[in-house]
Enzyme design. Sequence first.
Site, PDB file in Angstrom:
ATOM      1  N   HIS A 185     -64.660 -14.034 -31.953  1.00  0.00           N
ATOM      2  CA  HIS A 185     -64.121 -13.998 -33.306  1.00  0.00           C
ATOM      3  C   HIS A 185     -65.202 -14.302 -34.336  1.00  0.00           C
ATOM      4  O   HIS A 185     -65.028 -15.180 -35.191  1.00  0.00           O
ATOM      5  CB  HIS A 185     -62.952 -14.986 -33.446  1.00  0.00           C
ATOM      6  CG  HIS A 185     -61.833 -14.447 -34.272  1.00  0.00           C
ATOM      7  ND1 HIS A 185     -61.115 -15.213 -35.135  1.00  0.00           N
ATOM      8  CD2 HIS A 185     -61.324 -13.208 -34.378  1.00  0.00           C
ATOM      9  CE1 HIS A 185     -60.185 -14.476 -35.726  1.00  0.00           C
ATOM     10  NE2 HIS A 185     -60.295 -13.247 -35.271  1.00  0.00           N
ATOM     11  N   HIS A 220     -59.263 -25.971 -35.113  1.00  0.00           N
ATOM     12  CA  HIS A 220     -59.843 -24.792 -34.435  1.00  0.00           C
ATOM     13  C   HIS A 220     -59.049 -24.591 -33.138  1.00  0.00           C
ATOM     14  O   HIS A 220     -57.830 -24.407 -33.164  1.00  0.00           O
ATOM     15  CB  HIS A 220     -61.342 -25.050 -34.235  1.00  0.00           C
ATOM     16  CG  HIS A 220     -62.162 -23.891 -33.781  1.00  0.00           C
ATOM     17  ND1 HIS A 220     -61.708 -22.595 -33.745  1.00  0.00           N
ATOM     18  CD2 HIS A 220     -63.472 -23.824 -33.329  1.00  0.00           C
ATOM     19  CE1 HIS A 220     -62.668 -21.783 -33.305  1.00  0.00           C
ATOM     20  NE2 HIS A 220     -63.744 -22.521 -33.041  1.00  0.00           N
ATOM     21  N   MET A 255     -49.210 -26.631 -37.225  1.00  0.00           N
ATOM     22  CA  MET A 255     -50.309 -26.097 -36.424  1.00  0.00           C
ATOM     23  C   MET A 255     -49.955 -24.730 -35.843  1.00  0.00           C
ATOM     24  O   MET A 255     -48.833 -24.500 -35.411  1.00  0.00           O
ATOM     25  CB  MET A 255     -50.668 -27.085 -35.312  1.00  0.00           C
ATOM     26  CG  MET A 255     -51.269 -28.341 -35.863  1.00  0.00           C
ATOM     27  SD  MET A 255     -52.752 -27.934 -36.829  1.00  0.00           S
ATOM     28  CE  MET A 255     -53.144 -29.490 -37.543  1.00  0.00           C
ATOM     29  N   PHE A 257     -50.535 -21.993 -37.734  1.00  0.00           N
ATOM     30  CA  PHE A 257     -50.300 -21.107 -38.891  1.00  0.00           C
ATOM     31  C   PHE A 257     -51.506 -21.129 -39.826  1.00  0.00           C
ATOM     32  O   PHE A 257     -52.165 -22.160 -39.962  1.00  0.00           O
ATOM     33  CB  PHE A 257     -49.051 -21.550 -39.669  1.00  0.00           C
ATOM     34  CG  PHE A 257     -47.792 -21.159 -38.939  1.00  0.00           C
ATOM     35  CD1 PHE A 257     -47.167 -19.953 -39.193  1.00  0.00           C
ATOM     36  CD2 PHE A 257     -47.287 -21.987 -37.945  1.00  0.00           C
ATOM     37  CE1 PHE A 257     -46.047 -19.576 -38.473  1.00  0.00           C
ATOM     38  CE2 PHE A 257     -46.164 -21.614 -37.215  1.00  0.00           C
ATOM     39  CZ  PHE A 257     -45.537 -20.404 -37.485  1.00  0.00           C
ATOM     40  N   HIS A 259     -55.045 -19.057 -41.605  1.00  0.00           N
ATOM     41  CA  HIS A 259     -56.363 -18.672 -41.093  1.00  0.00           C
ATOM     42  C   HIS A 259     -57.353 -18.611 -42.236  1.00  0.00           C
ATOM     43  O   HIS A 259     -56.996 -18.246 -43.354  1.00  0.00           O
ATOM     44  CB  HIS A 259     -56.291 -17.305 -40.396  1.00  0.00           C
ATOM     45  CG  HIS A 259     -57.457 -17.075 -39.494  1.00  0.00           C
ATOM     46  ND1 HIS A 259     -58.628 -16.508 -39.931  1.00  0.00           N
ATOM     47  CD2 HIS A 259     -57.632 -17.375 -38.190  1.00  0.00           C
ATOM     48  CE1 HIS A 259     -59.480 -16.462 -38.920  1.00  0.00           C
ATOM     49  NE2 HIS A 259     -58.915 -16.983 -37.848  1.00  0.00           N
ATOM     50  N   ASP A 310     -52.971 -18.902 -31.909  1.00  0.00           N
ATOM     51  CA  ASP A 310     -52.617 -20.102 -31.148  1.00  0.00           C
ATOM     52  C   ASP A 310     -51.114 -20.312 -31.016  1.00  0.00           C
ATOM     53  O   ASP A 310     -50.657 -20.914 -30.044  1.00  0.00           O
ATOM     54  CB  ASP A 310     -53.228 -21.343 -31.814  1.00  0.00           C
ATOM     55  CG  ASP A 310     -54.732 -21.337 -31.674  1.00  0.00           C
ATOM     56  OD1 ASP A 310     -55.208 -20.966 -30.600  1.00  0.00           O
ATOM     57  OD2 ASP A 310     -55.417 -21.681 -32.650  1.00  0.00           O
TER      58      ASP A 310
HETATM   59  N1  COA Z   1     -49.370 -25.504 -42.585  1.00  0.00           N
HETATM   60  C1  COA Z   1     -49.061 -25.855 -43.856  1.00  0.00           C
HETATM   61  N2  COA Z   1     -49.824 -25.558 -44.906  1.00  0.00           N
HETATM   62  C2  COA Z   1     -50.952 -24.859 -44.670  1.00  0.00           C
HETATM   63  C3  COA Z   1     -51.334 -24.467 -43.383  1.00  0.00           C
HETATM   64  C4  COA Z   1     -50.489 -24.818 -42.322  1.00  0.00           C
HETATM   65  N3  COA Z   1     -50.791 -24.464 -41.080  1.00  0.00           N
HETATM   66  N4  COA Z   1     -52.487 -23.780 -43.441  1.00  0.00           N
HETATM   67  C5  COA Z   1     -52.832 -23.768 -44.730  1.00  0.00           C
HETATM   68  N5  COA Z   1     -51.916 -24.423 -45.473  1.00  0.00           N
HETATM   69  C6  COA Z   1     -51.941 -24.640 -46.907  1.00  0.00           C
HETATM   70  C7  COA Z   1     -52.788 -25.858 -47.216  1.00  0.00           C
HETATM   71  O1  COA Z   1     -52.032 -27.039 -47.228  1.00  0.00           O
HETATM   72  C8  COA Z   1     -53.349 -25.505 -48.545  1.00  0.00           C
HETATM   73  O2  COA Z   1     -52.360 -25.708 -49.520  1.00  0.00           O
HETATM   74  P1  COA Z   1     -52.734 -26.333 -50.946  1.00  0.00           P
HETATM   75  O3  COA Z   1     -53.680 -25.328 -51.551  1.00  0.00           O
HETATM   76  O4  COA Z   1     -51.423 -26.461 -51.636  1.00  0.00           O
HETATM   77  O5  COA Z   1     -53.418 -27.634 -50.640  1.00  0.00           O
HETATM   78  C9  COA Z   1     -53.586 -23.992 -48.459  1.00  0.00           C
HETATM   79  O6  COA Z   1     -52.627 -23.538 -47.508  1.00  0.00           O
HETATM   80  C10 COA Z   1     -54.991 -23.635 -48.017  1.00  0.00           C
HETATM   81  O7  COA Z   1     -55.238 -24.294 -46.774  1.00  0.00           O
HETATM   82  P2  COA Z   1     -56.657 -24.783 -46.281  1.00  0.00           P
HETATM   83  O8  COA Z   1     -56.489 -25.749 -45.151  1.00  0.00           O
HETATM   84  O9  COA Z   1     -57.478 -25.251 -47.451  1.00  0.00           O
HETATM   85  O10 COA Z   1     -57.257 -23.408 -45.783  1.00  0.00           O
HETATM   86  P3  COA Z   1     -58.558 -23.238 -44.908  1.00  0.00           P
HETATM   87  O11 COA Z   1     -58.993 -21.842 -45.054  1.00  0.00           O
HETATM   88  O12 COA Z   1     -59.542 -24.308 -45.181  1.00  0.00           O
HETATM   89  O13 COA Z   1     -58.020 -23.534 -43.438  1.00  0.00           O
HETATM   90  C11 COA Z   1     -56.988 -23.368 -41.390  1.00  0.00           C
HETATM   91  C12 COA Z   1     -57.659 -22.588 -42.522  1.00  0.00           C
HETATM   92  C13 COA Z   1     -56.840 -22.451 -40.201  1.00  0.00           C
HETATM   93  C14 COA Z   1     -57.871 -24.558 -40.983  1.00  0.00           C
HETATM   94  C15 COA Z   1     -55.607 -23.867 -41.890  1.00  0.00           C
HETATM   95  O14 COA Z   1     -54.783 -22.753 -42.156  1.00  0.00           O
HETATM   96  C16 COA Z   1     -54.976 -24.791 -40.886  1.00  0.00           C
HETATM   97  O15 COA Z   1     -55.266 -25.984 -40.890  1.00  0.00           O
HETATM   98  N6  COA Z   1     -54.076 -24.262 -39.996  1.00  0.00           N
HETATM   99  C17 COA Z   1     -53.485 -25.075 -38.976  1.00  0.00           C
HETATM  100  C18 COA Z   1     -54.470 -25.248 -37.811  1.00  0.00           C
HETATM  101  C19 COA Z   1     -54.626 -23.990 -37.008  1.00  0.00           C
HETATM  102  O16 COA Z   1     -53.644 -23.318 -36.686  1.00  0.00           O
HETATM  103  N7  COA Z   1     -55.868 -23.700 -36.653  1.00  0.00           N
HETATM  104  C20 COA Z   1     -56.202 -22.543 -35.844  1.00  0.00           C
HETATM  105  C21 COA Z   1     -56.922 -21.528 -36.664  1.00  0.00           C
HETATM  106  S1  COA Z   1     -57.143 -20.027 -35.771  1.00  0.00           S
END
Ligand code: COA
Length: 373
Positions: A185, A220, A255, A257, A259, A310
């Site tokens: 990826h 991750h 978790m 959700f 990306h 995931d």
């Molecule tokens: N559940 C609830 N809210 C979420 C979310 C989730 N899984 N993913 C993103 N958001 C929200 C954040 O709270 C944030 O909201 P805000 O702007 O009101 O604070 C916004 O969406 C942006 O999220 P952010 O964490 O800053 O985006 P990012 O690009 O830095 O992070 C991830 C991407 C993947 C880390 C993030 O979506 C996440 O933590 N997901 C859950 C972990 C996961 O599934 N990881 C596997 C990735 S393949």
Amino acid sequence: MATDKSAGLQDVIAGETAISTVGKKGVGLTYRGYSIEDLAEKSTFEQVAYLLIDGHLPNASELETYQERLVRHRELPLDLKTILEQLPGNTHPMDVMRTGCSALGNLEPEGAAHDPLAIAHRLLACFSSILLYWHHFCARGERTEVTSGEKTVAGHFLRLLHGRRPVLDLHRRMLDVSLILYAEHEFNASTFTARVIASTRSDFYSAVTGAIGALRGPLHGGANEMAMDLISRFKTADDAEKGVLQMLAKKEKIMGFGHRVYKNCDPRSEIIKSWARKLCEDANRMELFNVAERIEQVMRREKKLFPNLDFYSAVTYRVACIPTPMFTPLFVFARIAGWAAHILEQRADNRLIRPAARYIGPAPRPYVPVAQR
Ligand code: COA
């Protein structure tokens, strides 16, 4: 100078790659030019690993030779087994993977006898042996054989995990597809870690060990385990809706959700979701699927967020009776193909990766001797 837009290096182009495209307009997710949809439907994990590491799809004889090679390299050195036996039973399996990889780097160090390609294929072949040797030793004090008679990485893992129970074709192929989806990826956190380490001209094992450490985190690879913890809290779809709404009201992250790169959907999620449905139907466990699907509906409605790979992977692994703490190690068994390809690519045109930081600390000030502080 860095701007806020680069927080988390978002949207920063940190290098070039010929290995994969992620979310590219009109192209989507491809490995060396092949779409993930085609690979998941028509290929096998071994062919995909060969494609990523060697650069082309193997022909029939190359594939046969490659599969035989992987089968031959599943055995572990006695000294590695002894090291694994010292690890406490409550160690997280990802820590076992990290130690196992690092320890093998002492026993079969990179050099004339073990070139980088040989190490890549060796790790691909023996990662599941490392995890399951440790697992059976801790669970029952059993020094299990790490040979299985299974031809594929997916079959080998399931056979070693479940012992004499026959591996169902449906589960073997589901895991094979899952490994294809997890294999690569682009510049995700663990792959970027591997490239940073490779860029210092460090050895192959150090790059992979660092990548395993990065993958372990719940933002991750660790998200698949956390997604399972969430799904298994609920017995019915209505319970799930209520519970997730409460979590969202408390601003908790759900978790599995969202990306960093994909904005509307993760193309891998649709593929693994169809496998989750198939496995749940086959095992008569539709309540599990319904809980997961309701969480997806709530997240789309309330947050406009979509499941990533995931989320439904967790459902498929649960139905295949894989213990939750082994979910992220399965990600390792697949992603070693991508990591290896990126380490080799980094080395082929290397420049030390060393970005700059915007300083936000105190202005220059006189040093104060201890007695005067
Ligand atoms: N559940 C609830 N809210 C979420 C979310 C989730 N899984 N993913 C993103 N958001 C929200 C954040 O709270 C944030 O909201 P805000 O702007 O009101 O604070 C916004 O969406 C942006 O999220 P952010 O964490 O800053 O985006 P990012 O690009 O830095 O992070 C991830 C991407 C993947 C880390 C993030 O979506 C996440 O933590 N997901 C859950 C972990 C996961 O599934 N990881 C596997 C990735 S393949």
